[in-house]
Design an enzyme around this catalytic site. Structure first.
Site, mmCIF file in Angstrom:
data_model
loop_
_atom_site.group_PDB
_atom_site.id
_atom_site.type_symbol
_atom_site.label_atom_id
_atom_site.label_comp_id
_atom_site.label_asym_id
_atom_site.label_seq_id
_atom_site.Cartn_x
_atom_site.Cartn_y
_atom_site.Cartn_z
ATOM 1 N N THR A 58 4.004 2.816 5.979
ATOM 2 C CA THR A 58 2.590 2.421 5.937
ATOM 3 C C THR A 58 1.802 3.340 6.849
ATOM 4 O O THR A 58 2.272 3.705 7.928
ATOM 5 C CB THR A 58 2.357 0.965 6.384
ATOM 6 N N GLY A 96 0.838 -1.208 0.000
ATOM 7 C CA GLY A 96 0.000 0.000 0.000
ATOM 8 C C GLY A 96 0.868 1.252 0.000
ATOM 9 O O GLY A 96 1.847 1.330 0.736
ATOM 10 N N ASP A 122 1.860 -0.129 11.849
ATOM 11 C CA ASP A 122 1.798 -1.442 12.542
ATOM 12 C C ASP A 122 3.066 -2.253 12.337
ATOM 13 O O ASP A 122 3.105 -3.444 12.649
ATOM 14 C CB ASP A 122 0.597 -2.241 12.023
ATOM 15 N N ASP A 171 5.469 -4.701 6.189
ATOM 16 C CA ASP A 171 5.945 -6.044 6.593
ATOM 17 C C ASP A 171 5.995 -7.022 5.422
ATOM 18 O O ASP A 171 6.969 -7.751 5.250
ATOM 19 C CB ASP A 171 4.981 -6.617 7.654
ATOM 20 N N ARG A 215 1.319 -5.425 -6.069
ATOM 21 C CA ARG A 215 1.544 -6.659 -5.301
ATOM 22 C C ARG A 215 1.878 -7.745 -6.322
ATOM 23 O O ARG A 215 1.386 -7.717 -7.445
ATOM 24 C CB ARG A 215 0.306 -6.958 -4.461
ATOM 25 N N ARG A 219 -5.884 -1.631 8.663
ATOM 26 C CA ARG A 219 -5.882 -3.089 8.395
ATOM 27 C C ARG A 219 -6.266 -3.811 9.674
ATOM 28 O O ARG A 219 -7.369 -3.597 10.173
ATOM 29 C CB ARG A 219 -4.532 -3.553 7.836
ATOM 30 N N ASP A 230 -0.627 2.524 8.490
ATOM 31 C CA ASP A 230 -1.141 1.751 9.632
ATOM 32 C C ASP A 230 -0.263 1.872 10.868
ATOM 33 O O ASP A 230 -0.707 1.572 11.975
ATOM 34 C CB ASP A 230 -1.238 0.257 9.265
HETATM 35 O O1 F6P Z 1 -1.869 -1.097 4.640
HETATM 36 C C1 F6P Z 1 -2.361 0.152 4.260
HETATM 37 C C2 F6P Z 1 -3.837 0.053 3.934
HETATM 38 O O2 F6P Z 1 -4.306 1.321 3.617
HETATM 39 C C3 F6P Z 1 -4.676 -0.529 5.059
HETATM 40 O O3 F6P Z 1 -4.933 0.405 6.093
HETATM 41 C C4 F6P Z 1 -5.899 -0.932 4.291
HETATM 42 O O4 F6P Z 1 -6.680 -1.933 4.951
HETATM 43 C C5 F6P Z 1 -5.286 -1.505 3.009
HETATM 44 O O5 F6P Z 1 -4.045 -0.806 2.826
HETATM 45 C C6 F6P Z 1 -6.133 -1.307 1.771
HETATM 46 O O6 F6P Z 1 -5.481 -2.020 0.729
HETATM 47 P P1 F6P Z 1 -5.824 -1.696 -0.819
HETATM 48 O O7 F6P Z 1 -5.231 -0.356 -1.141
HETATM 49 O O8 F6P Z 1 -5.143 -2.823 -1.568
HETATM 50 O O9 F6P Z 1 -7.324 -1.701 -0.924
#
Ligand code: F6P
Length: 338
Positions: free
Chosen positions: A131, A17, A135, A109, A78, A177, A133
């Protein structure tokens, strides 16, 4: 150092992300490499781009003016193939055939687990934690977190204006997340009535409805509930259950991907710059398999295996402080309860 550089050509990519500050990190990597006379290759689309040779020679002109721009100029993606051992082997071979002696991986991670696999195949790697998050266990701070928190706070403050006008309850779902760091931080910053996070079990009647009732009894006429996306109840259900139980008109908002955008705020620009600078210096000194991290305000680096084995708890002190201030809850003050 210029005479005995361990690497002469490196690559940089962003993975997972995106987060505000990734461009500031890319800029610092490219400029530090230029300063040390190390060739730098930008790799577009993360590990997918590495496998498919999406390479972009970079110099300081390539990163002119990007420090304050959101997103990532190298795109991100990804990669299913890179999740396989054959894919990692092929990626290591691409690095060898293109004389990419070291790789700076900017991501979370999942990206670092991929970097560790590359490291095991002999490619020098350094990770930069990015990130929203926050986390990533090995660092007290991940690039993108502060900017995302400010984006959410600005949105929730606006929501509170209109909720106050209509004497309503607002339920806002924020990203994170499976973690509640973002929700807890913005809940404190917006004077939330209730914060719901995956790290804490809750009894809906006591921990949500009762707290709204007590806030109303204390004279509040609008209410602000912050919900981390990782909890096990959809935000529209939370909203309807509050309305049914209290009779208060309730509206729910899922902030979604706006939290990932915007130009990085100062903290993210400065931390990203320091991390990019350190990452290239580590490669130049022959280091590999390291994650650059913050330990409080200090920039450090640690072994990638050690980093990936670490776990990160919620800031319990902050959570208890929130409860004490939100409900004048003496028990929370003493740290009892959760
Ligand atoms: O990890 C960052 C994040 O924004 C999370 O907070 C969220 O759940 C996820 O990515 C969303 O992923 P995507 O952009 O693939 O929908």
């Amino acid at each position: 150092m210029a005479n005995d550089l361990a690497v002469k050509r490196i690559g940089v990519l962003t993975s997972g992300g995106d987060a505000p500050g990734m461009n500031a990190a890319i800029r610092a990597v490219v400029k530090t490499a230029a300063c040390l006379r190390i060739e730098c290759i930008g790799i577009r689309h993360g590990y997918t781009g590495l496998l498919n040779g999406h390479f972009l020679p970079m110099d300081e002109k390539s990163v002119k003016g990007i420090i304050g721009r959101g997103g990532t100029m190298l795109y991100t993606a990804r990669s299913e193939e890179f999740a396989t051992d054959e894919g990692v082997e092929r990626a290591a071979d691409v690095c060898r055939r293109n004389n990419i002696e070291g790789l700076v991986v900017i991501g979370g991670d999942g990206s670092f687990r991929g970097a560790r696999n590359l490291h095991s195949k002999g490619v020098k790697v350094i990770g930069i934690p990015c990130t929203i998050d926050n986390d990533i266990a090995c660092t007290t701070y991940s690039v993108g977190y502060d900017t995302a928190c400010n984006t959410v706070v600005e949105a929730v403050d606006k929501l509170n204006d209109t909720m106050q006008s209509h004497e309503r309850c607002s339920v806002v779902e924020v990203m994170g997340r499976h973690a509640g760091h973002l929700a807890l931080n913005v809940g404190i910053a917006t004077g939330a009535t209730v914060i719901m996070i995956p790290e804490r079990n809750y009894d809906f009647e006591n921990d949500v409805i009762e707290r709204i009732r007590r806030a109303r009894l204390s004279g509040r006429t609008n209410f602000n509930v912050i919900v981390a996306e990782g909890i096990d109840m959809p935000v529209h259900e939370i909203s309807s259950r509050i309305r049914e139980a209290t009779g208060i008109e309730t509206r729910h908002t899922q902030l979604g991907h706006v939290q990932r955008g915007g130009g990085p705020q100062v903290r993210d620009r400065v931390v990203a710059s320091g991390m990019g600078y350190m990452a290239v210096r580590l490669l130049a000194e022959g280091e590999s398999g390291r994650i650059v991290a913050m330990n409080g305000d200090i920039l450090v680096h640690l072994d990638i295996d050690e980093a990936l084995d670490m776990t990160k708890d919620l800031n319990n002190e902050a959570y208890n402080m929130f409860k004490a201030l939100a409900f004048l809850d003496k028990e929370a003050f003493c740290g009892a309860g959760d």
